[in-house]
Design an enzyme around this catalytic site. Structure first.
Site, PDB file in Angstrom:
ATOM      1  CE  LYS A  13      -2.403  -0.942   3.779  1.00  8.71           C
ATOM      2  NZ  LYS A  13      -1.835  -2.190   4.292  1.00  8.71           N
ATOM      3  NE  ARG A  18      -5.181  -1.754  10.401  1.00 13.13           N
ATOM      4  CZ  ARG A  18      -4.076  -1.046  10.240  1.00 13.13           C
ATOM      5  NH1 ARG A  18      -4.087   0.066   9.572  1.00 13.13           N
ATOM      6  NH2 ARG A  18      -2.938  -1.428  10.777  1.00 13.13           N
ATOM      7  NE  ARG A  67       7.845  -3.625   6.819  1.00 13.00           N
ATOM      8  CZ  ARG A  67       6.617  -3.131   6.740  1.00 13.00           C
ATOM      9  NH1 ARG A  67       6.139  -2.707   5.585  1.00 13.00           N
ATOM     10  NH2 ARG A  67       5.854  -3.078   7.816  1.00 13.00           N
ATOM     11  NE  ARG A  97       6.709  -1.486  11.497  1.00 12.31           N
ATOM     12  CZ  ARG A  97       5.689  -1.248  10.665  1.00 12.31           C
ATOM     13  NH1 ARG A  97       5.894  -0.622   9.524  1.00 12.31           N
ATOM     14  NH2 ARG A  97       4.480  -1.624  10.974  1.00 12.31           N
ATOM     15  NE  ARG A 106       1.269  -5.317  11.768  1.00 14.25           N
ATOM     16  CZ  ARG A 106       2.285  -4.927  11.011  1.00 14.25           C
ATOM     17  NH1 ARG A 106       3.452  -5.504  11.119  1.00 14.25           N
ATOM     18  NH2 ARG A 106       2.134  -3.955  10.140  1.00 14.25           N
TER      19      ARG A 106
HETATM   20  P1  AMP Z   1       0.295  -0.328  10.194  1.00 13.83           P
HETATM   21  O1  AMP Z   1       1.670   0.213   9.979  1.00 13.83           O
HETATM   22  O2  AMP Z   1      -0.749   0.309   9.320  1.00 13.83           O
HETATM   23  O3  AMP Z   1       0.230  -1.834  10.155  1.00 13.83           O
HETATM   24  O4  AMP Z   1      -0.140   0.103  11.680  1.00 13.83           O
HETATM   25  C1  AMP Z   1       0.633  -0.256  12.804  1.00 13.83           C
HETATM   26  C2  AMP Z   1      -0.237  -0.300  14.045  1.00 13.83           C
HETATM   27  O5  AMP Z   1      -0.866   0.985  14.273  1.00 13.83           O
HETATM   28  C3  AMP Z   1      -1.407  -1.286  13.988  1.00 13.83           C
HETATM   29  O6  AMP Z   1      -1.018  -2.594  14.307  1.00 13.83           O
HETATM   30  C4  AMP Z   1      -2.351  -0.675  15.013  1.00 13.83           C
HETATM   31  O7  AMP Z   1      -1.918  -0.933  16.337  1.00 13.83           O
HETATM   32  C5  AMP Z   1      -2.185   0.812  14.790  1.00 13.83           C
HETATM   33  N1  AMP Z   1      -3.144   1.329  13.782  1.00 13.83           N
HETATM   34  C6  AMP Z   1      -2.862   1.829  12.543  1.00 13.83           C
HETATM   35  N2  AMP Z   1      -3.984   2.236  11.915  1.00 13.83           N
HETATM   36  C7  AMP Z   1      -5.012   1.970  12.753  1.00 13.83           C
HETATM   37  C8  AMP Z   1      -6.437   2.140  12.683  1.00 13.83           C
HETATM   38  N3  AMP Z   1      -7.039   2.656  11.588  1.00 13.83           N
HETATM   39  N4  AMP Z   1      -7.173   1.753  13.739  1.00 13.83           N
HETATM   40  C9  AMP Z   1      -6.612   1.237  14.839  1.00 13.83           C
HETATM   41  N5  AMP Z   1      -5.288   1.037  14.975  1.00 13.83           N
HETATM   42  C10 AMP Z   1      -4.488   1.399  13.958  1.00 13.83           C
END
Ligand code: AMP
Length: 224
Positions: free
Chosen positions: A16, A91, A130, A163, A174
Site C-alpha cells: 500500500k 480498519r 523487512r 520493527r 496482525r
Molecule cells: P500499520 O503500519 O498500518 O500496520 O499500523 C501499525 C499499528 O498501528 C497497527 O497494528 C495498530 O496498532 C495501529 N493502527 C494503525 N492504523 C489503525 C487504525 N485505523 N485503527 C486502529 N489502529 C491502527
C-alpha cells in the site's frame, strides 16, 4: 477534475505504501498513513503516542475514538480539500461509519476503496524479511530488496532494524486482526459499489498502472 477521496485497503505488507507514493506523485494528494502517524507519535512521546503504544506493540488496533480524531483533523485540513489518500484507515466498521458520516456532512464522498490483495503466506514472507531504518523509516527486504551494506540504510546511513510488529508471531496476529476486523468493512464497501480489487502479487509497476486505469475510468464515469 473532481475530488479524489481514496482509501487503500489490504493486509500489512501488501504494498500500500509503495502504491501510495506513486499515486501521490500522480495526483498531488496528501497521504495519511495511520501506522506512520502513530509510530511518529510514539517516537515523540506525545499524548497520542503514549496512549497508542501498548496496543501497537501487541499488534492490536488502537481504539476507534483515538484514531478517528487523528484522521478527521487531517481530512478537514486545507491541503485535503481536493482529495486525500488514506492508508490504514478505516480498519473497522466503526471507523468507516465515522468517515462516511463526516464526509456526508461536508458534502463530500469517497471516490473508491482500492483493495490490494495478497495471500497470508506472502505477507509473512514479505514482512518478516523487512528491515526499516531507524531514522526515516526507509524500508528494505533481506531477500528481495537488500541494502548495499547489510544493516545500513542506503539513503541516510542509519541502522536498519526489524520493527517489533514485523516479527513473525506478531505478523500472524496482525493478519488475524486484519481478517477479523476488516472483512466486514470490505463487504461494506463492496455493497456500496466502491471497492476495486488489485492483484498485489503483480510487480508494483503493474499494480500502479491498473490503479491509474481504474481511477481514469471512475473520473470519466463521474463526468458522464
Ligand atoms: P500499520 O503500519 O498500518 O500496520 O499500523 C501499525 C499499528 O498501528 C497497527 O497494528 C495498530 O496498532 C495501529 N493502527 C494503525 N492504523 C489503525 C487504525 N485505523 N485503527 C486502529 N489502529 C491502527
Amino acid at each position: 477534475m473532481g475530488q479524489l477521496n481514496l482509501i487503500l485497503v489490504g493486509p500489512p505488507g501488501a504494498g500500500k505504501g509503495t502504491q501510495a507514493d506513486r499515486l501521490r506523485g500522480d495526483f498531488d494528494l496528501p497521504y495519511y498513513a495511520t501506522g506512520d502517524i502513530l509510530r511518529a507519535a510514539v517516537k515523540e512521546e506525545s499524548e497520542l503516542g503514549r496512549e497508542a503504544k501498548a496496543y501497537m506493540d501487541k499488534g492490536d488496533l488502537v481504539p476507534d475514538a483515538l484514531i478517528c480524531k487523528v484522521i478527521m483533523e487531517r481530512v478537514d485540513s486545507t491541503e485535503a480539500a481536493d482529495g486525500f489518500l488514506l492508508d490504514g484507515f478505516p480498519r473497522t466498521q466503526g471507523q468507516a461509519d465515522v468517515l462516511n458520516d463526516a464526509l456526508e456532512r461536508r458534502g463530500r464522498k469517497l471516490t473508491a476503496a482500492l483493495q490490494i490483495d495478497v495471500p497470508d503466506e506472502e505477507v509473512i514472507r514479505r514482512l518478516s524479511g523487512r528491515r526499516t531504518c531507524v531514522k526515516n523509516g526507509h524500508n528494505y527486504h533481506v531477500e528481495f530488496d537488500p541494502p548495499k551494506n547489510e544493516g545500513v540504510c542506503d539513503q541516510d546511513g542509519s541502522r536498519l532494524i526489524q520493527r517489533d510488529d514485523d516479527k513473525p508471531e506478531t505478523v500472524r496476529h496482525r493478519l488475524d486482526v486484519f481478517h477479523e476486523q476488516t472483512k466486514p468493512l470490505v463487504d461494506y464497501y463492496e455493497k456500496k459499489g466502491l471497492l476495486r480489487h488489485f492483484d498485489g502479487e503483480r510487480p508494483p509497476g503493474e499494480v500502479h498502472a491498473h490503479i491509474r486505469a481504474t481511477l481514469a475510468t471512475l473520473q470519466l464515469e463521474e463526468k458522464l
